[in-house]
Design an enzyme around this catalytic site. Structure first.
Site, PDB file in Angstrom:
ATOM      1  N   CYS A   1     -13.330   1.759   3.694  1.00 17.21           N
ATOM      2  CA  CYS A   1     -13.418   0.412   3.214  1.00 17.21           C
ATOM      3  C   CYS A   1     -14.830  -0.176   3.356  1.00 17.21           C
ATOM      4  O   CYS A   1     -15.172  -1.065   2.604  1.00 17.21           O
ATOM      5  CB  CYS A   1     -12.411  -0.424   3.985  1.00 17.21           C
TER       6      CYS A   1
ATOM      7  N   ARG B   1     -13.035  -6.181   6.916  1.00 16.59           N
ATOM      8  CA  ARG B   1     -12.412  -5.573   5.750  1.00 16.59           C
ATOM      9  C   ARG B   1     -11.174  -4.756   6.116  1.00 16.59           C
ATOM     10  O   ARG B   1     -10.403  -4.367   5.237  1.00 16.59           O
ATOM     11  CB  ARG B   1     -13.434  -4.676   5.031  1.00 16.59           C
TER      12      ARG B   1
ATOM     13  N   TRP C   1     -10.341   2.994   5.751  1.00 14.25           N
ATOM     14  CA  TRP C   1      -8.940   2.579   5.655  1.00 14.25           C
ATOM     15  C   TRP C   1      -8.246   3.678   4.883  1.00 14.25           C
ATOM     16  O   TRP C   1      -8.566   3.932   3.723  1.00 14.25           O
ATOM     17  CB  TRP C   1      -8.844   1.232   4.947  1.00 14.25           C
TER      18      TRP C   1
ATOM     19  N   ASN D   1     -16.315   4.765  -0.681  1.00 17.90           N
ATOM     20  CA  ASN D   1     -15.240   3.804  -0.932  1.00 17.90           C
ATOM     21  C   ASN D   1     -14.638   4.129  -2.287  1.00 17.90           C
ATOM     22  O   ASN D   1     -15.368   4.420  -3.233  1.00 17.90           O
ATOM     23  CB  ASN D   1     -15.762   2.368  -0.969  1.00 17.90           C
ATOM     24  N   GLY D   2     -13.322   4.025  -2.410  1.00 12.58           N
ATOM     25  CA  GLY D   2     -12.685   4.251  -3.700  1.00 12.58           C
ATOM     26  C   GLY D   2     -11.801   5.483  -3.690  1.00 12.58           C
ATOM     27  O   GLY D   2     -11.407   5.992  -2.633  1.00 12.58           O
TER      28      GLY D   2
ATOM     29  N   GLU E   1       3.846 -17.886   0.633  1.00 18.01           N
ATOM     30  CA  GLU E   1       2.602 -17.665   1.359  1.00 18.01           C
ATOM     31  C   GLU E   1       2.830 -17.760   2.867  1.00 18.01           C
ATOM     32  O   GLU E   1       2.256 -16.978   3.641  1.00 18.01           O
ATOM     33  CB  GLU E   1       1.552 -18.684   0.911  1.00 18.01           C
TER      34      GLU E   1
ATOM     35  N   LYS F   1       1.976 -14.768   5.488  1.00 18.54           N
ATOM     36  CA  LYS F   1       1.094 -14.925   6.652  1.00 18.54           C
ATOM     37  C   LYS F   1       1.780 -14.443   7.928  1.00 18.54           C
ATOM     38  O   LYS F   1       1.168 -13.776   8.770  1.00 18.54           O
ATOM     39  CB  LYS F   1       0.681 -16.397   6.812  1.00 18.54           C
TER      40      LYS F   1
ATOM     41  N   GLU G   1       1.963 -10.652   7.912  1.00 17.60           N
ATOM     42  CA  GLU G   1       0.657 -10.009   8.036  1.00 17.60           C
ATOM     43  C   GLU G   1       0.168  -9.928   9.476  1.00 17.60           C
ATOM     44  O   GLU G   1      -0.330  -8.882   9.910  1.00 17.60           O
ATOM     45  CB  GLU G   1      -0.391 -10.775   7.211  1.00 17.60           C
TER      46      GLU G   1
ATOM     47  N   HIS H   1      22.448 -18.011  -3.415  1.00 15.89           N
ATOM     48  CA  HIS H   1      22.662 -16.856  -4.285  1.00 15.89           C
ATOM     49  C   HIS H   1      22.336 -15.552  -3.569  1.00 15.89           C
ATOM     50  O   HIS H   1      21.787 -14.630  -4.167  1.00 15.89           O
ATOM     51  CB  HIS H   1      21.814 -16.988  -5.552  1.00 15.89           C
TER      52      HIS H   1
ATOM     53  N   LYS I   1      -9.173  -6.002   3.991  1.00 18.15           N
ATOM     54  CA  LYS I   1      -9.548  -7.284   3.409  1.00 18.15           C
ATOM     55  C   LYS I   1      -9.773  -7.179   1.903  1.00 18.15           C
ATOM     56  O   LYS I   1      -9.329  -8.015   1.130  1.00 18.15           O
ATOM     57  CB  LYS I   1     -10.827  -7.807   4.086  1.00 18.15           C
TER      58      LYS I   1
END
Length: 606
Positions: A2, A27, A74, A98-99, A479, A483, A486, A502, A601
């Site tokens: 990363c 990150r 990562w 990276n990638g 959200e 949070k 996470e 429902h 990140k």
């Protein structure tokens, strides 16, 4: 992925590389390492886990050299361990990456047939052996790298050093951001400007397909056709001080408390204080011609887009669809020429979002991107940039970037409504004033810290938590759940309050905390009906509302009284307590707040 750091210098680079990796910790990563050239040979140190492990290894086994590359990984291909950690190397070359190399298996099999032995499970090792193959066959480092680039497919940023060359580093990118830094007798490489913050303020961002050859005193940049090109050198505002925690325990806490300033700064870029109206940057098209908008984003940015859908449809009377970037282009939707595609990304480097943008371009869409990094790939490929002024966000769980996004989207909504002549001057002034006042209200909510600590203690032992909201409070519920997941690792789900009956109501018992986001707006009574359903089944309700909404509550639930604001800005205000609540639950559980497990990140792979 990363994080990448590289230095071609005149003094020992190992300490500088380690410090650069420290600035890239935000990150997210699971292993790290550095490689240098010592007496013409490649020397490496790698470690699994936190950078403290690498630092300890470097203390026990120091590494010399005035040129080097470093990486925080990562895991994508191959598990997280020391063997799979970057840099990867042979006796000829060392690489950080990276990638993702998409055709690595095909290339790997070819190289194995040719006698090359692979030690790792990574796609990156294919790059190392390819370059080595061309070097063994007589190519110089630059030509060997160019031949490698012609063989690999995918998205990547690469930093490469070569045995026998103590004044040569090659950097190249395709789809992933890579920055070059200029120093005095030193040159630098970083996966973003923040990595280079304490080393230099003079930055060049490589364009897609560029290959840069770095030495101590010179940088030569070649485009994808191998032609020498000149890229703009920019002055970056980042500094080491900007990424310090200051008086705060965690970066996330610091960034939560920065939100009044961040929202105010973002408003200042869009709001004309004289006319009391929103003023967007110059557009290459008229907002009045926009009849349909597709909003595309991932994660927290997706929830900001969901809020914008409510705003734009209610106030600007424009049809809006919101899509998850990772799903969008695989539907191959048919899009009408001249419609607007709006992309939201904190980093501007999210691979799924960039891929979706390119699909929308192929569908002749007008492109606006809402980003926090104006030099990012997403920004450079857009027709218009709406920039949030959040500054660097180090905590992996987004906080200030989210509310800055909401602020910018609120301004865009007002501009659209005015352009379509569906909002009168009086309403526009009222909503504009509500936006201007929101930093003050948030400052007040930030003083409720102790109360939120008490509520957090009641959630910390739960195994499941539900969040409920209606209208624009529904995305805030989503959200809030994100949070909590996470950073505390508690399973949480957000629901539209009307959907509780429902299915989700089957989960309710006395062990389930239910966080209800319920400002006293036109949907308040509907939300209260859902709350009564929860209470009657023994659910532990935590109720967030204003004075008007709290006064009718019974005594059998926890509550927090928030300032009463115009319904237009409630999503921005109510984002604050759900962030603080997640933060304090994580503190109570003792988890890693700023660098939660398994998360990165900037997600630069699909």
């Amino acid at each position: 992925m990363c994080g990448i750091i590289g230095i071609v210098g005149k003094s020992k680079v190992a300490p500088l590389l380690l410090n650069g990796l420290r600035r890239l910790e935000y990150r997210g990563y699971d292993s790290s390492g550095i490689a240098t050239i010592v007496n013409g040979n490649i020397d490496r140190r790698r470690a699994q886990g936190k950078l403290d492990n690498l630092e300890k290894l470097l203390t026990e086994q120091p590494i010399e050299g005035t040129i080097g590359i470093g990486h925080t990984r990562w895991a994508t291909h191959g598990v997280s361990n020391k063997i799979n950690a970057h840099p990867h190397a042979t006796k000829y070359v060392a690489v950080v990456h990276n990638g993702i190399i998409e055709n690595y298996l095909q290339l790997r099999n070819e190289l194995i047939i040719d006698g090359y032995v692979f030690e790792t499970d990574t796609d990156t090792e294919t790059v190392v052996h390819l370059i080595s193959h061309y070097l063994i066959n007589g190519d110089n480092p630059k030509d060997a790298t160019i031949k490698m680039l012609k063989r690999i497919e995918g998205t990547f940023a690469l930093g490469i050093i070569f045995a026998g060359y103590n004044d040569l580093m090659i950097a190249t990118r395709r789809g992933s951001l890579l920055a070059i830094g200029y120093g005095d007798g030193e040159m630098y490489l970083g996966s973003d400007a923040l990595a280079l913050a304490t080393l230099t303020k003079k930055i060049t961002y490589l364009s897609d397909g560029d290959l840069a050859v770095l030495s101590c005193n010179d940088i030569k940049i070649h485009d994808y056709c191998c032609r020498l090109v000149v890229r703009e050198i920019k002055q970056t505002a980042f500094s080491g001080a900007m990424i310090g925690k200051g008086e705060y325990r965690h970066f996330m806490q610091k960034e939560i408390y920065e939100q009044p300033q961040v929202i105010g700064d973002t408003l200042n870029t869009f709001f004309n204080p004289v006319s009391r109206k929103v003023s967007l940057p110059s557009l290459p098209f008229s907002l009045s011609s926009i009849e349909r908008i597709t909003i595309i984003a991932c994660g927290t940015s997706f929830y900001a887009g969901m809020v914008a859908k409510y705003w734009m449809e209610q106030l600007a009377r424009i049809s809006v669809e919101v899509d998850i970037a990772s799903e969008f282009r695989y539907r191959t939707p048919n899009m009408s020429s001249g419609d607007l595609a709006l992309f939201i990304s904190q980093s501007g480097e999210t691979a799924d979002t960039i891929a979706a943008l390119r699909y929308c371009k192929s569908q002749d869409q007008r492109i606006i991107s809402l980003v926090n990094v104006p030099e990012s790939t997403l920004a450079r490929e857009s027709d218009v940039i709406l920039q949030t002024v959040a500054g660097p966000e180090i905590g992996v769980a987004s906080t200030k970037a989210f509310t800055a996004q909401l602020t910018a989207l609120a301004c865009l909504t007002l501009a659209l409504a005015r352009a379509h002549e569906v909002i009168d001057h009086t309403v526009e002034i009222r909503l504009s004033n509500a936006l201007i006042e929101i930093p003050t209200h948030i400052s007040k909510v930030l003083t409720y810290n102790e109360q939120l600590c008490d509520i957090a203690e009641n959630i910390a032992n739960a195994h499941n938590v539900l969040y409920l909201g209606r209208g624009t409070s529904y995305p805030i519920a989503l959200e809030g759940a994100l949070k909590l997941k996470e950073i505390s690792y508690i399973h949480a789900e957000g629901y539209a309050a009307g959907e509780i009956k429902h299915g989700p109501i089957a989960l309710i018992d006395e062990t389930i905390p239910v966080v209800v986001i319920a400002p006293s707006d036109e949907l308040y009574k509907k939300t209260m009906s859902s709350v009564q359903e929860v209470i009657s089944r023994g659910g532990r309700v935590i109720f967030l509302s204003d004075k008007n909404g709290i006064k009718n509550l019974g005594s059998n639930m926890s509550s927090m009284v928030l300032p009463h604001v115009d319904p237009f800005v409630t999503p921005i205000l109510y984002a604050i307590p759900i962030q603080l609540l997640a933060y304090h639950v994580a503190i109570a559980k003792g988890t890693d707040v700023d660098q939660p497990r398994n998360l990165a990140k900037s997600v630069t792979v699909e």
